[in-house]
Design an enzyme around this catalytic site. Structure first.
Site, short mmCIF file in Angstrom:
data_model
loop_
_atom_site.label_atom_id
_atom_site.label_comp_id
_atom_site.label_asym_id
_atom_site.label_seq_id
_atom_site.Cartn_x
_atom_site.Cartn_y
_atom_site.Cartn_z
N GLU A 287 42.87 28.86 34.11
CA GLU A 287 41.70 29.67 33.75
C GLU A 287 40.48 29.25 34.57
O GLU A 287 39.72 30.11 35.03
CB GLU A 287 41.38 29.53 32.25
CG GLU A 287 42.49 29.99 31.33
CD GLU A 287 43.44 28.86 30.92
OE1 GLU A 287 44.01 28.95 29.82
OE2 GLU A 287 43.63 27.90 31.69
N HIS B 48 42.81 23.68 35.61
CA HIS B 48 43.52 24.60 34.74
C HIS B 48 43.51 25.99 35.37
O HIS B 48 42.60 26.35 36.11
CB HIS B 48 42.87 24.65 33.37
CG HIS B 48 43.05 23.40 32.57
ND1 HIS B 48 42.98 23.39 31.20
CD2 HIS B 48 43.30 22.11 32.94
CE1 HIS B 48 43.18 22.16 30.75
NE2 HIS B 48 43.36 21.37 31.81
#
Length: 165
Positions: free
Chosen positions: A50, A48
């Site tokens: 993040e 991901h």
């Protein structure tokens, strides 16, 4: 948030799910990430934007993480939200709500101390329309199969270009 959108556009150009993330310290971007592992047949649920930005942050010069702001184009999922919390980042700004997997609505008061003791400021819907446009583009392309028939896809394709009240 504009820079997080640039990261999301890069992901979309690669055929990836259009999530971008930047981490900012005192007005300067110190880490970035864009979603990987959604194009093709071998899907990764850990690459991901993040998480990739947090990994880059770990390799950078030490800073007071409580003073960092994380900007992302999609509300962090539960995995990313947990990682952000234990990374001691206290400010999260996101563009588009994740009705299917958004983790920021968790009741931290009911979580174990590692998470429940953290305080975080959440600012949703910053440049939501720009992020929504990227997600609509992604889900409208028949070549993109990641989350194709999901609640998020249906919600996105029916969403209007104005922040919910």
């Amino acid at each position: 948030m504009e820079e997080a959108l640039v990261e999301a556009r890069h992901a979309l150009e690669r055929g990836e799910f259009p999530v971008g993330c930047v981490i900012v310290h005192e007005g300067k971007i110190i880490a970035t990430g864009s979603r990987l592992g959604t194009a093709g047949n071998l899907v990764s649920e850990t690459d991901h934007a993040e998480i990739l930005a947090l990994k880059q942050l770990e390799r950078s010069a030490p800073v007071d993480r409580s003073r960092l702001t994380l900007y992302c184009t999609l509300e962090p999922c539960l995995m990313c939200f947990g990682a952000i919390l234990i990374s001691s980042i206290r400010h999260i700004v996101f563009a588009y709500e994740d009705v299917m997997g958004g983790g920021t609505r968790c009741d931290l008061g009911r979580m174990p101390p590692l998470y429940g003791s953290r305080r975080v400021d959440l600012v949703p819907h910053i440049l939501r329309d720009k992020s929504l446009f990227l997600f609509k583009s992604y889900f409208s392309n028949p070549d993109n199969t990641y989350c194709k028939d999901s609640l998020l896809a249906a919600y996105t394709l029916s969403a209007s270009f104005s922040a919910p009240s």
